[in-house]
Each structure stands twice: as structure tokens, then as C-alpha cells.
Design a protein around this motif. Structure first.
Motif, short mmCIF file in Angstrom:
data_model
loop_
_atom_site.label_atom_id
_atom_site.label_comp_id
_atom_site.label_asym_id
_atom_site.label_seq_id
_atom_site.Cartn_x
_atom_site.Cartn_y
_atom_site.Cartn_z
N UNK A 78 0.83 -1.21 0.00
CA UNK A 78 0.00 0.00 0.00
C UNK A 78 0.86 1.26 0.00
N UNK A 79 1.81 1.32 0.91
CA UNK A 79 2.62 2.53 1.01
C UNK A 79 3.63 2.66 -0.13
N UNK A 90 2.51 11.81 2.66
CA UNK A 90 1.97 11.39 3.94
C UNK A 90 1.60 12.63 4.76
N UNK A 91 0.31 12.84 4.93
CA UNK A 91 -0.18 13.97 5.70
C UNK A 91 -0.60 13.51 7.09
N UNK A 92 -1.06 14.45 7.91
CA UNK A 92 -1.46 14.13 9.28
C UNK A 92 -2.54 13.06 9.29
N UNK A 93 -3.51 13.17 8.38
CA UNK A 93 -4.59 12.19 8.30
C UNK A 93 -4.05 10.80 7.98
N UNK A 94 -3.00 10.74 7.15
CA UNK A 94 -2.39 9.46 6.80
C UNK A 94 -1.76 8.81 8.01
N UNK A 97 -4.33 7.26 10.22
CA UNK A 97 -4.76 5.96 9.68
C UNK A 97 -3.74 4.87 9.99
N UNK A 98 -2.46 5.20 9.87
CA UNK A 98 -1.41 4.22 10.16
C UNK A 98 -1.50 3.77 11.61
N UNK A 99 -1.64 4.73 12.53
CA UNK A 99 -1.74 4.40 13.95
C UNK A 99 -2.99 3.56 14.22
N UNK A 100 -4.08 3.89 13.53
CA UNK A 100 -5.31 3.13 13.68
C UNK A 100 -5.16 1.69 13.22
N UNK A 101 -4.50 1.51 12.08
CA UNK A 101 -4.27 0.16 11.55
C UNK A 101 -3.40 -0.65 12.50
N UNK A 102 -2.35 -0.03 13.03
CA UNK A 102 -1.46 -0.71 13.98
C UNK A 102 -2.21 -1.12 15.25
N UNK A 103 -3.11 -0.24 15.71
CA UNK A 103 -3.91 -0.55 16.90
C UNK A 103 -4.81 -1.75 16.65
#
Length: 292
Positions: A78-79, A90-94, A97-103
Motif C-alpha cells: 500500500x505505502x 503522507x499527511x497528518x490524516x495518513x 490511519x497508520x496508527x489506527x491500523x497498527x492498533x
């Protein structure tokens, strides 16, 4: 596991990574240019195939690890497309999303325990952080308490080769592919048998071999990345990211040199074959996209 079943699993794994790469590329292309559409039925079928391919990994030994390998490949693909192919920033919103996926991955890692016959009295945060961080302390204990060398030189680093030679009855080798356990925590209630990849290199060849083998690994994995990055079609990305998990798995155990076996060759051949079969199907349907 029956030989035919093993080959069917390889086919499922190949479909998994190929279809995900295709859908990921197509969705990001739509996001970039906003002038294309994706067939909803095609997307639905692709998602079903991906889910089934992930679930089937639990029917085999090390199912949770194999599922984790796929997830790491998904993130890498993906990345790679997001940053290098379609030039998104990669913006703040991105990052959110990364942190959310890791969680989500951390929670799933914990919830998968019953599927692999394990249980723990600790909560998800303690269990997961322990699993991610215990390899170095385990390696430290191993070096302090067990300084023995391998019975056969290279048997832990090149375990895949040893098992392949045993399969063809060239040598006799049937050592279990597991390491000893070390206990941590209150009354030893937490335990681990992961030591990073350095354990195998050190046990087989000592400190000098450890340095050389790590250098070779870094050189080859970087070369493979550059080759895949310059590839003119999707196949190069697929093969590289199919083994992208090795970069992460180095913190747990040796995964790179153990790929020297017949199974790896079969996986690559099956992946290439299915890739070109799907390309032919797309050509007949008139759906072949540029860059595929």
C-alpha cells in the motif's frame, strides 16, 4: 500435511498477494486520477478471496504468523504504491490511519490466541508489548546461560536447506524447528522462545559469522528492493513484498537464509504462473490496466 494440500495452500497464498496488489493499485489510481471506476462485484469477490486466504492460514502450523506475514505485505504494498508510484504525500490524516491500523493489528494479535490454542491472564497491552520486546532480553539470557555451538555448522541459519536435503534423503536431519524457552515476569508466567535472527547466526558461526551474515542479508534485501522498484510490471513488487515480512521478522527469528529450500522455489514459480494466468484473463476481458 498432505502434499497436494500444501500445494493448494501455495496457490491460495499466491492469489492472495496478487489480487491484493492489483486492487490496491487500482483503488489508488482511482484516488489519484478520479476518472476511473472499479467494478463493485470484482471488488467484493476480491475481498472475499482475501479473507478466505487469511483464514486458511489457521489450518496450518504457525497460522497467526502467516497471517501476520500477509498483513505486513499488505502495508508494504500500500505505502509503496501510495508514495512511490502515485506520489501521494503522507499527511497528518495518513499518520492517523497508520496508527489506527497498527492498533487494530495489536488487538487482533491478542484476540487470535484462542485460534492457536493459547491463553494468557495478561491484558492485550502487556501481552503484545511483551511479545514485541522480549526477543532482545531472551537473546541476552541465551548468550549468558547457553554458550553452546551447533551440532552441525549452519543447521539453524540454513535450516530450510537442511530439511530439504533430509527430504531428498541426502543427509539425515530431523531436529525440531523450535528453540528453548525462557521465563519472565511474576513466577515465570510469561515465557518466550524468540531471540532475534542474531541467535542463529551466533550459535552457528560466532560473532564473526553474525557480522558477515547480517551484512549479506542487508546487501541482498536492498538489491532486491531496488530491482523490484525498477520493475516494469506488478510482478516485481509482488515477489518482493511477498517476502517483505522478513524485515520485521528479524526482530523475532531467522527467516531470510531459511528461505533456501524447495518450498520457496515452488512458491515463486506458482506466483509467477498465476500472475500470468490472471493477466491473460484480464486481457480477454479487456480490463488490463496500464502498469500491470
Amino acid at each position: 500435511v498432505n502434499f497436494v494440500v500444501k500445494q493448494m495452500q501455495k496457490i491460495c497464498n499466491a492469489f492472495n498477494i496478487i489480487i491484493y496488489t492489483y486492487i490496491c493499485s487500482k483503488m489508488l489510481k482511482i484516488k489519484k486520477y478520479k476518472n476511473e471506476k472499479i467494478d463493485k462485484s470484482e471488488l467484493a469477490i476480491s475481498i472475499i478471496i482475501l479473507l478466505i486466504s487469511l483464514l486458511q492460514t489457521f489450518l496450518f502450523n504457525g497460522g497467526r504468523s502467516i497471517a501476520f506475514h500477509f498483513i505486513v505485505s499488505y502495508i508494504g504494498i500500500y505505502f509503496f504504491y501510495y508514495i512511490y508510484i502515485y506520489k501521494f504525500k503522507l499527511q497528518k490524516r495518513s499518520w492517523i490511519k497508520i496508527i489506527g491500523v497498527l492498533a487494530v493489528i495489536i488487538v487482533l494479535y491478542y484476540l487470535m490466541l484462542p485460534f492457536v490454542g493459547r491463553k494468557t491472564k495478561y491484558n492485550s497491552i502487556i501481552y503484545t508489548t511483551f511479545s514485541l520486546g522480549v526477543s532482545v532480553p531472551s537473546l541476552d539470557l541465551y548468550i549468558k546461560e547457553d554458550n553452546s555451538k551447533s551440532n552441525q555448522i549452519g543447521e539453524e541459519t540454513f535450516s530450510g536447506l537442511f530439511y530439504t536435503l533430509n527430504k531428498f534423503k541426502i543427509i539425515k536431519y530431523d531436529k525440531p524447528l523450535t528453540h528453548e524457552w525462557y521465563s519472565f515476569g511474576d513466577n515465570g508466567t510469561l515465557s518466550s522462545n524468540t531471540f532475534t535472527s542474531l541467535r542463529s547466526y551466533y550459535k552457528d558461526y560466532g560473532y564473526f559469522g553474525l557480522i558477515i551474515l547480517q551484512f549479506i542479508f542487508g546487501f541482498i534485501i536492498t538489491l532486491a528492493y531496488l530491482k523490484s522498484k525498477n520493475s516494469k510490471n506488478m510482478l516485481g513488487y509482488i515477489i518482493y513484498f511477498n517476502y517483505f515480512y522478513i524485515l520485521i521478522e528479524q526482530i523475532r527469528d531467522e527467516q531470510f537464509y531459511s528461505l533456501i529450500n524447495v518450498s520457496t522455489i515452488a512458491n515463486v514459480v506458482i506466483t509467477i504462473a498465476i500472475y500470468y494466468i490472471l493477466i491473460k484473463i484480464q486481457e480477454k476481458r479487456g480490463l488490463l490496466q496500464s502498469g500491470v
